[in-house]
Scaffold this motif. Sequence first.
Motif, short mmCIF file in Angstrom:
data_model
loop_
_atom_site.label_atom_id
_atom_site.label_comp_id
_atom_site.label_asym_id
_atom_site.label_seq_id
_atom_site.Cartn_x
_atom_site.Cartn_y
_atom_site.Cartn_z
N PRO A 28 0.83 -1.20 0.00
CA PRO A 28 0.00 0.00 0.00
C PRO A 28 0.87 1.26 0.00
CG PRO A 28 -0.69 -1.55 1.72
CD PRO A 28 0.63 -2.02 1.21
N THR A 29 0.44 2.25 -0.78
CA THR A 29 1.14 3.54 -0.83
C THR A 29 0.11 4.65 -0.83
OG1 THR A 29 1.18 3.90 -3.22
CG2 THR A 29 2.85 2.41 -2.34
N PRO A 30 0.45 5.81 -0.27
CA PRO A 30 -0.54 6.90 -0.24
C PRO A 30 -0.69 7.62 -1.57
CG PRO A 30 1.51 7.61 0.78
CD PRO A 30 1.67 6.14 0.48
N ASP A 31 0.33 7.51 -2.44
CA ASP A 31 0.33 8.29 -3.68
C ASP A 31 0.66 7.47 -4.92
OD1 ASP A 31 2.95 7.74 -3.11
OD2 ASP A 31 3.62 9.83 -3.01
N SER A 72 3.67 7.91 -15.64
CA SER A 72 3.19 8.39 -14.37
C SER A 72 2.30 7.33 -13.71
CB SER A 72 2.40 9.68 -14.58
OG SER A 72 1.31 9.46 -15.49
N THR A 73 2.11 7.46 -12.38
CA THR A 73 1.44 6.40 -11.64
C THR A 73 -0.05 6.37 -11.94
OG1 THR A 73 0.78 7.68 -9.69
CG2 THR A 73 3.07 6.86 -9.76
N GLU A 74 -0.68 5.32 -11.43
CA GLU A 74 -2.12 5.18 -11.58
C GLU A 74 -2.89 6.28 -10.85
OE1 GLU A 74 -0.31 1.48 -12.81
OE2 GLU A 74 -0.04 2.67 -10.98
N LEU A 75 -2.24 7.00 -9.96
CA LEU A 75 -2.88 8.10 -9.24
C LEU A 75 -2.48 9.45 -9.81
CD1 LEU A 75 -2.66 6.83 -5.55
CD2 LEU A 75 -4.50 6.54 -7.21
N GLY A 76 -1.82 9.44 -10.97
CA GLY A 76 -1.48 10.69 -11.64
C GLY A 76 -0.26 11.39 -11.09
N ALA A 107 -7.70 14.75 -4.34
CA ALA A 107 -7.15 13.62 -3.59
C ALA A 107 -5.66 13.42 -3.82
CB ALA A 107 -7.91 12.34 -3.95
N GLN A 108 -5.16 13.88 -4.95
CA GLN A 108 -3.76 13.70 -5.30
C GLN A 108 -3.26 14.95 -6.01
OE1 GLN A 108 -1.90 11.10 -4.46
NE2 GLN A 108 -3.53 9.73 -3.74
N LEU A 109 -1.95 15.08 -6.10
CA LEU A 109 -1.37 16.08 -6.97
C LEU A 109 -1.77 15.76 -8.42
CD1 LEU A 109 2.25 16.30 -5.52
CD2 LEU A 109 0.40 17.93 -5.16
N SER A 110 -2.02 16.77 -9.22
CA SER A 110 -2.35 16.57 -10.63
C SER A 110 -1.11 16.89 -11.45
CB SER A 110 -3.53 17.46 -11.03
OG SER A 110 -4.66 17.21 -10.23
N GLN A 111 -0.23 15.90 -11.60
CA GLN A 111 1.08 16.13 -12.19
C GLN A 111 1.17 15.75 -13.66
OE1 GLN A 111 3.29 13.99 -8.97
NE2 GLN A 111 4.38 15.93 -8.78
N PHE A 146 -7.74 13.68 -9.73
CA PHE A 146 -8.47 12.85 -8.78
C PHE A 146 -9.13 13.77 -7.76
CE2 PHE A 146 -5.61 10.03 -10.77
CZ PHE A 146 -6.12 8.74 -10.66
N ALA A 147 -10.44 13.67 -7.64
CA ALA A 147 -11.19 14.61 -6.79
C ALA A 147 -12.23 13.86 -5.96
CB ALA A 147 -11.86 15.67 -7.65
N ARG A 148 -12.56 14.46 -4.81
CA ARG A 148 -13.67 13.98 -3.98
C ARG A 148 -14.80 14.99 -4.09
NH1 ARG A 148 -9.23 13.42 -0.33
NH2 ARG A 148 -8.42 11.29 -0.33
N LEU A 149 -16.01 14.47 -4.34
CA LEU A 149 -17.15 15.33 -4.63
C LEU A 149 -18.23 15.15 -3.57
CD1 LEU A 149 -17.49 14.64 -8.46
CD2 LEU A 149 -16.28 16.53 -7.34
N PRO A 150 -19.07 16.16 -3.38
CA PRO A 150 -20.21 16.00 -2.47
C PRO A 150 -21.16 14.90 -2.96
CG PRO A 150 -19.82 18.33 -2.97
CD PRO A 150 -18.95 17.53 -3.90
N GLU A 151 -21.94 14.41 -2.05
CA GLU A 151 -22.89 13.34 -2.35
C GLU A 151 -23.77 13.70 -3.54
OE1 GLU A 151 -24.39 9.65 -1.99
OE2 GLU A 151 -23.00 10.45 -0.48
N GLY A 152 -23.86 12.79 -4.52
CA GLY A 152 -24.75 12.95 -5.65
C GLY A 152 -24.22 13.78 -6.80
N VAL A 153 -23.13 14.52 -6.59
CA VAL A 153 -22.62 15.40 -7.65
C VAL A 153 -22.12 14.60 -8.84
CG1 VAL A 153 -20.78 17.02 -8.23
CG2 VAL A 153 -22.12 17.34 -6.14
#
Length: 348
Positions: free
Chosen positions: A113-116, A147-151, A286-290, A295-302
Amino acid sequence: MQIHNVNLRGFASDNYSGVHPEILEAIAAANDGHQSAYGNDAYTERLQDVLRQHFGPAAQGYPVFNGTGANVIALQATLPRWGAVVAASTAHIHVDECGAPERVGAMKLLTVPTPDGKLTPELVDREAWGWGDEHRAQPLTVSITQSTELGTLYTADEIRALADHAHDHGMLLHVDGARLPNAAVALESGFAEFTTDAGVDILSLGGTKNGAMGAEAVVVLSDRVPDGLVYLRKMNMQLASKMRFISAQLVALYGGDLWHRNASHANAMAARLRSALEGVDGVEFAQLSQANGVFARLPEGVADRVREHFFFYDWDAAAREVRWMCNFDTREEDIDAFAALVRDAAGA
């Protein structure tokens, strides 16, 4: 005959775009006359010159059909039957290849497991142990994605540290470079600086995500990789009989500056998208956009409201995290319309 809606746009994947017109032209140009099969053609020969210009005089390329095939045979080439690969838990070889490395490649994946999405020598050591223990698959290769799977991106120094650490333990270093052009543009670097010069042994070089119709290659960069790729490619059903059409795509992409133009545009569109949504209430990154992903976290239903107009994937549905990918053909107006929808949905 055109049977799809050409006005449909999305941010789901950089595989959703079409083929760059210059690559279509290259395929058409390669179509006249006869050429020898299975790679004994002028285009595959030219491709070797192109790869050596990018990766150094020892580079040897093996064109294949797709990225999963490239990864499987690249890793197979580095391992005996009892070998194992240390990779991030988010790695494409672990998450998105339907077990092909383990089922087809007959290797064990040891994931961390890695955070980024990035490995470090310390993280590698969580699974790089047990040599000589007959009860444990032997960790003999480290695989990273650039680049990684998390950008996110590895710097050349970070890759060198991983390569040195791997080699000190008798292991090899593989790079999944499905988005290698996006990384090079973001790092303002040539390819060799963070691959060959940094100690990478073998590379899966992408083409499809950067404008090709369907073209990837395994590139051997060091003499630490045992001979055998020419056989492994055939064994794994990745040897194209009309290889000139795969090689012609890669020559068109990497023989000039097309790779750079395409990746620069995709990265710039991702940066534009992030900039347009920074500061919007409820939208968190959620991550740097390099590179070319956001990668973003959105409000419920958006996410579901916006997906009525533009398709994209949930990355972690429980955390309301989504992934937005930009392409070589993403337009500024696509970004602006998409960002406006996200802002409106978040405000609602």
